[in-house]
Design a protein around this motif. Structure first.
Motif, PDB file in Angstrom:
ATOM      1  N   ASP A 188       0.820  -1.207   0.000  1.00  0.00           N
ATOM      2  CA  ASP A 188       0.000   0.000   0.000  1.00  0.00           C
ATOM      3  C   ASP A 188       0.859   1.266   0.000  1.00  0.00           C
ATOM      4  N   LEU A 189       0.215   2.411  -0.262  1.00  0.00           N
ATOM      5  CA  LEU A 189       0.938   3.669  -0.409  1.00  0.00           C
ATOM      6  C   LEU A 189       1.720   4.037   0.848  1.00  0.00           C
ATOM      7  N   HIS A 190       1.127   3.789   2.004  1.00  0.00           N
ATOM      8  CA  HIS A 190       1.797   4.121   3.261  1.00  0.00           C
ATOM      9  C   HIS A 190       3.122   3.371   3.374  1.00  0.00           C
ATOM     10  N   GLU A 191       3.110   2.089   3.042  1.00  0.00           N
ATOM     11  CA  GLU A 191       4.326   1.285   3.106  1.00  0.00           C
ATOM     12  C   GLU A 191       5.317   1.711   2.020  1.00  0.00           C
ATOM     13  N   GLN A 192       4.804   2.100   0.850  1.00  0.00           N
ATOM     14  CA  GLN A 192       5.698   2.587  -0.202  1.00  0.00           C
ATOM     15  C   GLN A 192       6.441   3.837   0.258  1.00  0.00           C
ATOM     16  N   VAL A 193       5.716   4.750   0.901  1.00  0.00           N
ATOM     17  CA  VAL A 193       6.346   5.963   1.437  1.00  0.00           C
ATOM     18  C   VAL A 193       7.411   5.591   2.457  1.00  0.00           C
ATOM     19  N   HIS A 194       7.085   4.634   3.319  1.00  0.00           N
ATOM     20  CA  HIS A 194       8.013   4.185   4.359  1.00  0.00           C
ATOM     21  C   HIS A 194       9.302   3.647   3.734  1.00  0.00           C
ATOM     22  N   ARG A 195       9.169   2.883   2.664  1.00  0.00           N
ATOM     23  CA  ARG A 195      10.353   2.298   2.021  1.00  0.00           C
ATOM     24  C   ARG A 195      11.173   3.353   1.271  1.00  0.00           C
ATOM     25  N   VAL A 196      10.516   4.349   0.713  1.00  0.00           N
ATOM     26  CA  VAL A 196      11.246   5.443   0.074  1.00  0.00           C
ATOM     27  C   VAL A 196      12.015   6.246   1.127  1.00  0.00           C
ATOM     28  N   GLN A 197      11.426   6.403   2.308  1.00  0.00           N
ATOM     29  CA  GLN A 197      12.128   7.074   3.406  1.00  0.00           C
ATOM     30  C   GLN A 197      13.387   6.294   3.793  1.00  0.00           C
ATOM     31  N   LYS A 198      13.309   4.967   3.746  1.00  0.00           N
ATOM     32  CA  LYS A 198      14.487   4.148   4.019  1.00  0.00           C
ATOM     33  C   LYS A 198      15.578   4.416   2.977  1.00  0.00           C
ATOM     34  N   LEU A 199      15.162   4.481   1.698  1.00  0.00           N
ATOM     35  CA  LEU A 199      16.123   4.782   0.636  1.00  0.00           C
ATOM     36  C   LEU A 199      16.773   6.137   0.865  1.00  0.00           C
ATOM     37  N   HIS A 200      15.964   7.099   1.304  1.00  0.00           N
ATOM     38  CA  HIS A 200      16.490   8.440   1.526  1.00  0.00           C
ATOM     39  C   HIS A 200      17.507   8.442   2.673  1.00  0.00           C
ATOM     40  N   HIS A 201      17.209   7.712   3.730  1.00  0.00           N
ATOM     41  CA  HIS A 201      18.146   7.653   4.855  1.00  0.00           C
ATOM     42  C   HIS A 201      19.461   6.994   4.429  1.00  0.00           C
ATOM     43  N   MET A 202      19.366   5.940   3.618  1.00  0.00           N
ATOM     44  CA  MET A 202      20.593   5.295   3.135  1.00  0.00           C
ATOM     45  C   MET A 202      21.391   6.250   2.255  1.00  0.00           C
ATOM     46  N   LEU A 203      20.678   7.038   1.446  1.00  0.00           N
ATOM     47  CA  LEU A 203      21.358   8.027   0.616  1.00  0.00           C
ATOM     48  C   LEU A 203      22.103   9.045   1.478  1.00  0.00           C
ATOM     49  N   GLU A 204      21.466   9.489   2.550  1.00  0.00           N
ATOM     50  CA  GLU A 204      22.100  10.444   3.460  1.00  0.00           C
ATOM     51  C   GLU A 204      23.399   9.880   4.030  1.00  0.00           C
ATOM     52  N   ILE A 205      23.374   8.599   4.388  1.00  0.00           N
ATOM     53  CA  ILE A 205      24.567   7.958   4.945  1.00  0.00           C
ATOM     54  C   ILE A 205      25.676   7.905   3.891  1.00  0.00           C
ATOM     55  N   MET A 206      25.308   7.538   2.654  1.00  0.00           N
ATOM     56  CA  MET A 206      26.314   7.488   1.587  1.00  0.00           C
ATOM     57  C   MET A 206      26.909   8.873   1.340  1.00  0.00           C
ATOM     58  N   VAL A 207      26.049   9.894   1.359  1.00  0.00           N
ATOM     59  CA  VAL A 207      26.527  11.261   1.126  1.00  0.00           C
ATOM     60  C   VAL A 207      27.453  11.705   2.254  1.00  0.00           C
ATOM     61  N   SER A 208      27.098  11.362   3.484  1.00  0.00           N
ATOM     62  CA  SER A 208      27.952  11.706   4.621  1.00  0.00           C
ATOM     63  C   SER A 208      29.358  11.162   4.425  1.00  0.00           C
ATOM     64  N   CYS A 209      29.428   9.899   3.987  1.00  0.00           N
ATOM     65  CA  CYS A 209      30.733   9.258   3.829  1.00  0.00           C
ATOM     66  C   CYS A 209      31.464   9.739   2.578  1.00  0.00           C
ATOM     67  N   ALA A 210      30.713   9.968   1.498  1.00  0.00           N
ATOM     68  CA  ALA A 210      31.348  10.367   0.247  1.00  0.00           C
ATOM     69  C   ALA A 210      31.799  11.823   0.285  1.00  0.00           C
ATOM     70  N   VAL A 211      30.951  12.712   0.833  1.00  0.00           N
ATOM     71  CA  VAL A 211      31.266  14.141   0.822  1.00  0.00           C
ATOM     72  C   VAL A 211      32.177  14.523   1.992  1.00  0.00           C
ATOM     73  N   LEU A 212      31.838  14.059   3.185  1.00  0.00           N
ATOM     74  CA  LEU A 212      32.589  14.488   4.363  1.00  0.00           C
ATOM     75  C   LEU A 212      33.876  13.693   4.567  1.00  0.00           C
ATOM     76  N   LEU A 213      33.839  12.399   4.264  1.00  0.00           N
ATOM     77  CA  LEU A 213      35.011  11.555   4.507  1.00  0.00           C
ATOM     78  C   LEU A 213      35.735  11.146   3.228  1.00  0.00           C
ATOM     79  N   GLN A 214      35.240  11.603   2.082  1.00  0.00           N
ATOM     80  CA  GLN A 214      35.833  11.294   0.773  1.00  0.00           C
ATOM     81  C   GLN A 214      35.975   9.789   0.518  1.00  0.00           C
TER      82      GLN A 214
END
Length: 572
Positions: free
Chosen positions: A434-460
């Protein structure tokens, strides 16, 4: 008479602890139990965060004893009996200020009672079948000269027989910047040898550095709420507060993302309303279908970039521009600036009418299950179903095309950076939930993206480190709900992040001095930390902590100094 009271108190404590332990085998009790009107007993399970983990890592299940927090209006305190093991939660005030410590004197009494009931030689206690209980740890208020903050007792056993007890004592002082208060490593080793009659000792070091703070200072990066730490362990320590050698084992610990939002959209930069933007977009498509040249606004369509709603500028800098945006995705970029429900209806009315009249034949990606995509597919055959644009339908339609857009953006990033395959991403972009769960899973993708950006941008970090981190994050989020406070751990080489910590002060630095093997192993730990090592003692405790600095300077890092000592008693 006193001996009889002590024997009775020991039996009551054993009965209470045994009952809690047996209940805990089924499920960890949610509430603490009360013992003798002044002591709360909590059982901590393996899945719970243990307050003693910095000083002791042993059994999955332990008792935590602390001072009972009574509601003064309750008369239960005088009437309660230990054997009833009533829930202490009934006596708690509605707003708890956290755990409260017992006096060191009371804690020593309880340790003594626990030792009695775990000693198989105490036959006069008439315990029919002695059960080996989990370790017991007691919060102490530091009121003694040593400033004791924990006392612990851990039964030692061979098979089902108790052979002795390990006693633990944790003391704490500080905070202070005066390094003359710090211990001397050789003196610590000598004291350990004398206490435990050992000729050989081993040393192991641990240091934790906060990398984001160090990176921000060095590169003046914008403020971030990320927490990235590196935990480093090594054998053979040469001196107190030494920098870890590069042959150490290091683990990156990431907690919380960049705190960018996937729900708040940025303020539109366009001066035109969403309805006007949609109308121009449809007009351009109609002209294209009729074979006319596209108006000057076509440049804007070409400039549409990958977006993840309201992303941080760091994330935007890592995203590459996608050139395969379909009709629904381009529409999302126009409609995300809607300012009212009525405007939303007007936009979708324009689109549906254009589809019904055959004025546009837009292209869409395969696989979309949104209502708008279904209408577009139906329009290819010259007939579309009637959609009533009332209630939540327009909002749901906008949410669907926005979700589709963001899913494709995230997939483009993870696949484009070769961090995951489409098969591995299928769980996160599935439309079968359902849509609610789809939103939840996209939020998970976004959080993982944030972690990758933290490591790629801040820690190179490069691909060789980002790839395994992505796998760790995705495995966790396929099995667990969104949790931005979860700590993801990635083993790395210290050299990878050395430049961020080599000239920095550690958040925690400790040395373990140990001797013996197996159950006969004993350990002395000396630690400094920038944060209080125990939650039940704060710097407000008079006489325990000092706010003084060296020569009036506050430039030096302030540290709490903690010592954990162990001793053994064997039952012969």
């Amino acid at each position: 008479m006193a001996a009889e009271r002590r024997r009775r108190a020991a039996a009551e404590l054993y009965g209470c602890l045994l009952r809690i332990y047996e209940e805990g085998r089924e499920s960890i009790p949610e509430h603490p139990y009360l013992f003798e009107t002044d002591v709360e007993i909590c059982l901590i399970g393996g899945s719970c965060k243990s307050p003693t983990e910095r000083f002791w890592n042993g059994n999955n299940m332990i008792y935590i004893l602390q001072k009972a927090r009574h509601n003064e209006e309750s008369g239960l305190m005088e009437e309660s009996k230990a054997e009833d093991a009533i829930y202490a939660s009934e006596l708690l005030p509605k707003e708890s200020s956290g755990p409260v410590a017992l006096s060191v004197r009371r804690a020593k009494q309880l340790i003594s009672l626990f030792t009695m009931v775990q000693n198989p030689n105490m036959t006069h206690l008439k315990i029919s079948e002695l059960v080996v209980l989990p370790p017991l740890w007691i919060r102490c208020d530091g009121s003694d000269p040593e400033h004791t903050c924990w006392l612990g007792a851990e039964p030692l056993k061979a098979g089902n027989k108790i052979t002795g007890i390990n006693f633990y004592m944790v003391t704490c002082d500080g905070p202070t910047a005066d390094k003359t208060c710090f211990a001397n490593l050789e003196e610590l080793k000598m004291a350990h040898k004398m206490k435990h009659h050992s000729s050989v000792v081993m040393t192991k070091g641990f240091a934790q550095y906060e990398l984001i703070r160090a990176a921000a200072i060095e590169d003046t990066i914008v403020e971030s709420e990320s927490n990235i730490y590196v935990d480093i362990t090594w054998n053979t320590v040469d001196k107190i507060l030494e920098t870890p050698p590069l042959i150490s084992a290091a683990t990156l610990a990431l907690a919380e993302g960049l705190k960018t939002s996937v729900t708040e959209w940025p303020e539109p930069v366009e001066s035109e309303s969403a309805v006007e933007l949609v109308q121009e977009f449809l007009t351009d498509l109609k002209k294209k279908l009729d074979g006319y040249c596209i108006s000057g606004n076509s440049n804007e369509t070409e400039k549409i970039k990958c977006d993840t709603a309201a992303v941080d500028s760091s994330i935007k800098s890592i995203f590459s521009e996608r050139g395969d945006l379909d009709f629904a995705e381009q529409l999302w970029c126009k409609m995300r600036s809607v300012s009212s429900y009525q405007e939303l209806i007007e936009c979708f009315t324009l689109i549906i009418k254009s589809l019904e009249r055959g004025e546009i034949q837009p292209w869409i990606h395969q696989g979309s299950s949104s209502l708008l995509s279904k209408l577009i597919q139906q329009s290819y055959h010259g007939k579309i179903e009637v959609v009533s644009l009332n209630g939540i339908t327009p909002i749901q339609m906008l949410l669907e095309i926005g979700l589709d857009k963001m899913k494709k953006d995230y997939v483009s990033f993870f696949i484009g950076q070769e961090l995951a395959t489409l098969t591995y991403l299928d769980y996160f972009i599935s439309t079968s939930v359902d849509l609610h769960e789809q939103v939840h899973r996209v939020q998970k993708l976004h959080h993982m993206l944030e972690i990758m950006v933290s490591c790629a941008v801040l820690l190179q970090f490069k691909h060789e480190n980002l790839f395994p981190l992505t796998q760790i994050c995705m495995k966790y989020y396929k099995e667990n709900p969104l949790n931005e406070k979860h700590v993801f751990q990635l083993p790395i080489r210290p050299a990878l992040v050395k430049k961020f910590y080599q000239n920095d002060h550690p958040e925690i630095w400790k040395v373990d001095i140990s001797s013996g093997h197996g159950q006969k192993e004993v350990k002395t730990t000396w630690q400094v930390s920038t944060n209080p090592p125990v939650e039940h003692i704060t710097s407000n405790n008079t006489g325990l902590f000092s706010d003084s600095t060296v020569n009036g300077s506050s430039e030096e890092r302030m540290y709490f100094i903690t010592m954990a000592k162990c001793s053994q008693v064997h039952f012969t």
